[in-house]
Design a protein around this motif. Structure first.
Motif, PDB file in Angstrom:
ATOM      1  N   ILE A 166      40.650  45.808  33.926  1.00  9.26           N
ATOM      2  CA  ILE A 166      41.279  44.872  33.020  1.00  9.26           C
ATOM      3  C   ILE A 166      42.602  44.371  34.064  1.00  9.26           C
ATOM      4  N   ALA A 167      42.464  43.016  34.381  1.00  8.36           N
ATOM      5  CA  ALA A 167      43.386  42.501  34.984  1.00  8.36           C
ATOM      6  C   ALA A 167      44.475  41.712  34.575  1.00  8.36           C
ATOM      7  N   LEU A 168      45.814  42.128  34.749  1.00  9.08           N
ATOM      8  CA  LEU A 168      46.986  41.437  34.121  1.00  9.08           C
ATOM      9  C   LEU A 168      47.252  40.305  35.050  1.00  9.08           C
ATOM     10  N   PHE A 186      45.043  38.404  30.055  1.00 15.63           N
ATOM     11  CA  PHE A 186      44.110  39.386  30.868  1.00 15.63           C
ATOM     12  C   PHE A 186      42.832  38.780  31.054  1.00 15.63           C
ATOM     13  N   VAL A 187      42.114  39.311  32.236  1.00 14.94           N
ATOM     14  CA  VAL A 187      40.788  38.976  32.514  1.00 14.94           C
ATOM     15  C   VAL A 187      40.030  40.288  32.542  1.00 14.94           C
ATOM     16  N   VAL A 188      38.858  40.294  32.059  1.00 16.06           N
ATOM     17  CA  VAL A 188      38.095  41.514  32.289  1.00 16.06           C
ATOM     18  C   VAL A 188      37.005  41.092  33.194  1.00 16.06           C
ATOM     19  N   HIS A 245      40.341  36.585  29.199  1.00 15.20           N
ATOM     20  CA  HIS A 245      39.047  35.546  29.670  1.00 15.20           C
ATOM     21  C   HIS A 245      38.060  36.792  29.922  1.00 15.20           C
ATOM     22  N   ASP A 246      36.858  36.284  29.280  1.00 14.58           N
ATOM     23  CA  ASP A 246      35.735  36.939  29.377  1.00 14.58           C
ATOM     24  C   ASP A 246      34.755  36.798  30.795  1.00 14.58           C
ATOM     25  N   GLY A 247      35.068  37.740  31.742  1.00 14.75           N
ATOM     26  CA  GLY A 247      34.398  37.520  33.200  1.00 14.75           C
ATOM     27  C   GLY A 247      35.366  36.993  34.091  1.00 14.75           C
ATOM     28  N   PRO A 294      42.998  49.381  34.950  1.00 14.26           N
ATOM     29  CA  PRO A 294      43.811  48.168  34.890  1.00 14.26           C
ATOM     30  C   PRO A 294      44.578  48.013  36.331  1.00 14.26           C
ATOM     31  N   CYS A 295      44.866  46.705  36.557  1.00 14.69           N
ATOM     32  CA  CYS A 295      45.372  46.187  37.666  1.00 14.69           C
ATOM     33  C   CYS A 295      46.218  44.843  37.632  1.00 14.69           C
ATOM     34  N   CYS A 296      47.167  44.487  38.452  1.00 15.24           N
ATOM     35  CA  CYS A 296      47.752  43.241  38.416  1.00 15.24           C
ATOM     36  C   CYS A 296      47.069  42.242  39.366  1.00 15.24           C
ATOM     37  N   VAL A 297      46.813  41.175  38.854  1.00 17.45           N
ATOM     38  CA  VAL A 297      46.294  40.143  39.896  1.00 17.45           C
ATOM     39  C   VAL A 297      46.957  38.858  40.055  1.00 17.45           C
ATOM     40  N   GLY A 298      46.735  37.920  41.130  1.00 20.94           N
ATOM     41  CA  GLY A 298      47.215  36.619  40.990  1.00 20.94           C
ATOM     42  C   GLY A 298      46.098  35.449  40.691  1.00 20.94           C
ATOM     43  N   SER A 299      46.596  34.530  39.950  1.00 22.98           N
ATOM     44  CA  SER A 299      45.546  33.742  39.326  1.00 22.98           C
ATOM     45  C   SER A 299      45.210  32.463  40.451  1.00 22.98           C
TER      46      SER A 299
END
Length: 250
Positions: A204-206, A101-103, A153-155, A86-91
């Motif tokens: 898994i991106a939060l 979440f984005v996988v 989100h898938d992908g 898992p990690c944190c991300v900016g959109s």
């Protein structure tokens, strides 16, 4: 030979520094130096799980100071058969909002200066990284997130930057034009090194923020550190719930 073994590895990102408070902690020696922190060993159901905080338990390592090779080598020594990352991300997309979440299924590497391979001379190997994230683990993550009612989100393509600074507006615009969906500072070379060790990995991106804002959306402001902390605090329990559900399934 390492005495301890584990079935599944979990490497925690910002805000995720432990899975359980009461665990057995071990230090693993690697040919690449020290790991980010000691590895916690815990039994979840019938699985042995190894956990490590990516930035150290007190968040003392910035993204470019993490010894990625040591971390992944330590997990490999434990014999894990899957790594949850898992990690944190900016959109970079308006439809991918903070709290989602984005996988992810792809990455773009924009880092520099990181030790990013175990295959050094004379052992030169050219390994395909066309599909870096394991499709089976991705499917488990998506199914379990849906059961938990998490908008996922898938992908998605994560562009990885050195950090620790956030992007300029021009960089953020460029990343979106390149086809990236989210921005992160740690997924490379972590995910790729798993490929070299033969460890299936899932990210898994939060979503914690909108990076440097979005083009044509003056209502969406550039990220501030306090924004990230607030979203992390609101969502850490959901990240943990998903990890435990995935562990049951793997």
């Amino acid at each position: 030979m390492l005495y301890y073994k584990a079935d599944i590895g979990v490497i925690g990102g910002s805000g995720l520094y432990e899975l359980y408070p009461d665990v057995k902690k071990i230090d693993v020696d690697t040919p690449y130096g020290k790991t980010s922190d000691a590895i916690s060993l815990v039994t979840v159901g019938d699985k042995k799980v190894a956990f490590m905080p990516r930035h150290g338990k007190d968040h003392t390592l910035n993204p470019s100071e993490i010894n990625y090779r040591a971390n992944i080598d330590a997990f490999a020594q434990l014999g894990i058969r899957a790594l949850i990352s898992p990690c944190c991300v900016g959109s970079l997309r308006p439809e991918i909002a903070p709290g989602d979440f984005v996988v992810t299924d792809q990455f773009i590497n924009m880092t520099s200066g990181r030790k990013d391979t175990f295959n050094e001379s004379p052992n030169v190997v050219h390994l395909s990284s066309a599909d870096p994230y394991d499709p089976g683990l991705r499917q488990i993550a998506l199914e379990e997130a849906e059961k938990l009612g998490i908008k996922t989100h898938d992908g998605g393509t994560v562009v990885v930057v050195n950090g620790p600074r956030f992007s300029t507006r021009a960089e953020s615009r460029m990343f979106a034009m390149m086809g990236a969906d989210v921005v992160n500072m740690t997924q490379y070379p972590e995910g790729y090194l798993c490929l070299e060790k033969g460890i299936p990995v899932v990210n898994i991106a939060l979503i914690t923020d909108y990076d440097a804002g979005l083009e044509g959306r003056p209502d969406i402001k550039p990220v501030q550190a306090e924004d990230v902390v607030r979203v992390l605090e609101d969502n850490n329990d959901r990240v943990k719930q998903l990890i435990f559900k995935m562990i049951e399934r793997i």
